[in-house]
Design a protein around this motif. Sequence first.
Motif, mmCIF file in Angstrom:
data_model
loop_
_atom_site.group_PDB
_atom_site.id
_atom_site.type_symbol
_atom_site.label_atom_id
_atom_site.label_comp_id
_atom_site.label_asym_id
_atom_site.label_seq_id
_atom_site.Cartn_x
_atom_site.Cartn_y
_atom_site.Cartn_z
ATOM 1 N N LYS A 64 26.976 65.356 25.815
ATOM 2 C CA LYS A 64 25.968 64.635 25.174
ATOM 3 C C LYS A 64 25.618 65.246 24.059
ATOM 4 C CE LYS A 64 22.489 63.731 28.357
ATOM 5 N NZ LYS A 64 21.691 63.612 28.677
ATOM 6 N N LYS A 65 25.916 66.597 23.497
ATOM 7 C CA LYS A 65 25.504 67.424 22.752
ATOM 8 C C LYS A 65 26.150 67.024 21.526
ATOM 9 C CE LYS A 65 24.102 71.723 20.970
ATOM 10 N NZ LYS A 65 23.629 73.258 20.940
ATOM 11 N N ALA A 66 28.231 67.126 21.790
ATOM 12 C CA ALA A 66 28.953 66.581 21.118
ATOM 13 C C ALA A 66 29.387 65.540 20.356
ATOM 14 C CB ALA A 66 30.494 67.178 22.319
ATOM 15 N N PHE A 67 29.059 64.443 21.165
ATOM 16 C CA PHE A 67 29.106 63.206 21.021
ATOM 17 C C PHE A 67 28.090 62.665 19.584
ATOM 18 C CE2 PHE A 67 28.179 58.272 21.486
ATOM 19 C CZ PHE A 67 29.448 57.872 21.431
ATOM 20 N N PRO A 71 25.458 73.173 9.389
ATOM 21 C CA PRO A 71 24.760 73.751 10.809
ATOM 22 C C PRO A 71 25.339 72.890 11.462
ATOM 23 C CG PRO A 71 24.048 72.447 9.270
ATOM 24 C CD PRO A 71 24.599 72.290 8.223
ATOM 25 N N LEU A 72 26.634 72.495 11.252
ATOM 26 C CA LEU A 72 26.929 71.161 12.993
ATOM 27 C C LEU A 72 27.975 72.085 13.560
ATOM 28 C CD1 LEU A 72 27.894 68.357 10.197
ATOM 29 C CD2 LEU A 72 25.577 68.514 11.627
ATOM 30 N N HIS A 73 27.865 73.181 13.232
ATOM 31 C CA HIS A 73 28.469 73.510 14.752
ATOM 32 C C HIS A 73 27.978 73.637 16.454
ATOM 33 C CE1 HIS A 73 25.139 76.889 13.872
ATOM 34 N NE2 HIS A 73 25.847 77.470 14.563
ATOM 35 N N ILE A 74 27.338 73.509 15.981
ATOM 36 C CA ILE A 74 26.666 73.847 17.746
ATOM 37 C C ILE A 74 26.737 73.390 18.662
ATOM 38 C CG2 ILE A 74 23.920 74.398 16.086
ATOM 39 C CD1 ILE A 74 23.296 71.331 17.616
ATOM 40 N N TRP A 75 27.899 72.229 18.675
ATOM 41 C CA TRP A 75 28.151 71.765 19.085
ATOM 42 C C TRP A 75 29.526 72.462 20.434
ATOM 43 C CZ3 TRP A 75 33.362 69.808 19.634
ATOM 44 C CH2 TRP A 75 34.277 69.555 19.129
#
Length: 649
Positions: free
Chosen positions: A178-181, A256-260
């Motif tokens: 879900k986080k990646a999506f 900052p979109l690396h978190i997934w």
Amino acid sequence: MNVELSLLILLFLPLVSFLFLSLNGKRLSPALAGMIGIASLSVVTVLSLITAYGYFFEYGSVADVYQKLEPIKYEWLRFNENLSIDLGVLLDPISVVMLVVISFISTMVHIYSWNYMHGEERFQMYYAYLSLFTFSMLGLVVAVNMFQMYIFWELVGVSSFLLIGFYYTKQSAIAAAKKAFIVTRFADLGFLVGILLMSNGAQTLDFGVLIERLSVPSSPFTIAMSTGATFMGMSALAWGLILVFIGGAGKSAMFPLHIWLPDAMEGPTPVSALIHAATMVVAGVFLVARLFPIFAISAPDALEVVAYVGAFTALFAAVIATTQTDIKRVLAYSTISQIAYMMFSLGVAGWGEGHNEGYTASIFHLFTHAFFKALLFLGAGAVIHAVHSNEMADMGGLRKKLPITHYTFLIACLAIAGVPFFSGFYSKEAILSAAFHDNKLIYGVALFTSGLTAFYMFRLYFRIFWYKEAKADHGHGHDNHESHTWAMNIPLILLAIAAFGAGYIPFGHFVSADRSQVELPFHLELAIPPVAVGLIGILIAYMFFVKENVKALNVQQSFGAFYKWAYNKFYIDEIYLFVTKKVLFNLVGRPAAWFDRTIVNGMINGSASITAFSSESIKKIQSGNVQTYALYFLGGVLVVTSLLIYYFQ
């Protein structure tokens, strides 16, 4: 074979494999399902190699290819005389390179998974999802226009959701999927707005026409998008490209979109190899490369954003990688850092013959990185398969039990560390050379990051294969855990060969930004610093981790709070959670909920109440009594007659 026919088979065979396996999986044995997946991707790889050979060697020079291989297009939707959406295939140097990389790495993952996923439930669906993922990426890289790319872009997101969440009985896997999506969907909103802005300005969605109209500063389309109203000092064209880059930054896990990406390790390890090496995370690099002429010629401000975001992300991710203890998370942050190398290499690239080495170096590093990163993840999978743990604390001294994994993993570490004669040395040296000539600050950051890369990769290598014997044998009791894993060893060996030899390809002869042949220069004076810092990083890792000692712990303690921050990924996830729960929920969510309950629901409920009251008041009129209806009718006639008499007097 006809080029068009071979391309159709190449593109749609994985889709056919997905449909067949997903619809018939329960009726097939796992062995047969795996064979179908492996066979289909093997055919795709062969066709990709044939296509690449024909493209680069049978059609003449790179410049001639553009004249001889026109895009294959079929009109799908037409809106007006000027705007239509086509579906088709665009072959150019970077798409051909990507076809080879995607198909080869995917085939290696299919073969490797035969042993690694043996005995898993839903084995058939696993191979179906792999085929869907491969089809999505193949469709993405040959898309003829931005809308077609966006379709496959989103299909890649769906495929990644299915694979990351493959172990759906684990809460952590569900959360990671879900986080990646969700994270990539937010980024894709920027991509979609960018598509609308760019296509509106250029009056086309077609990549060829788009580049032709917007990469010429004097064209009316470029002038219209580059002049007039600006926002924060940048034109509509620059913002359109930045919004497109945001979509790429989401897929390629840029800060900052690396978190997934680190959490995506919850999927099966072969999936991690596929996502990190050849598919999802390089899609953002490919997107920027596809539109590079517009970035470089007409919107250098947007290209500068790409450069600085890439440089910061490379350093940021490398620092975190030095502290992680889960071997897959070390490799995840390594991927973020290496993809960022490719991004800032595009950002520092110039335009014109002799000035676009950064572009070629970026795609060259994408090519070499695919092999050694896939090798690293599959090697990590072999280690996890043997010890049943991701943690370094459960490993050590495995070089004797896993000799093939040991030597192939070492080759991959040498390649990513930029050691001379291995593929990563040549591509990384080309990137650093381009950065040195364009931006000394970015060069300094990249040089320091290369030293960190060598350190954390050999920290990983020594902790797994040297350090000390693991306290317990978590494997199956065999002296050599590789004796029964032929399907895992073959991909490791083939990838090791590629990780060593890919750097010797004269890449600039095949791929360049302006369709000319580029000689990636080798400067000894520029090659010495990265090699030196890399060897220093390896030496420090050797001193700390080849044998068990307290040196690393002492150094760790000397960094104090900084180490803790780096180990906790600088609390970026917690910041997102705080912003989401405390800021957005309180400042946006609560007022929106109040407005919904009070205003929207109030209007709807009020309308319903008025309707109910009115109906209650007049329902007695419908009594069913004929005499009453006659009386109403007579009264109405008298009223109308009275009004007419009054009006005509």
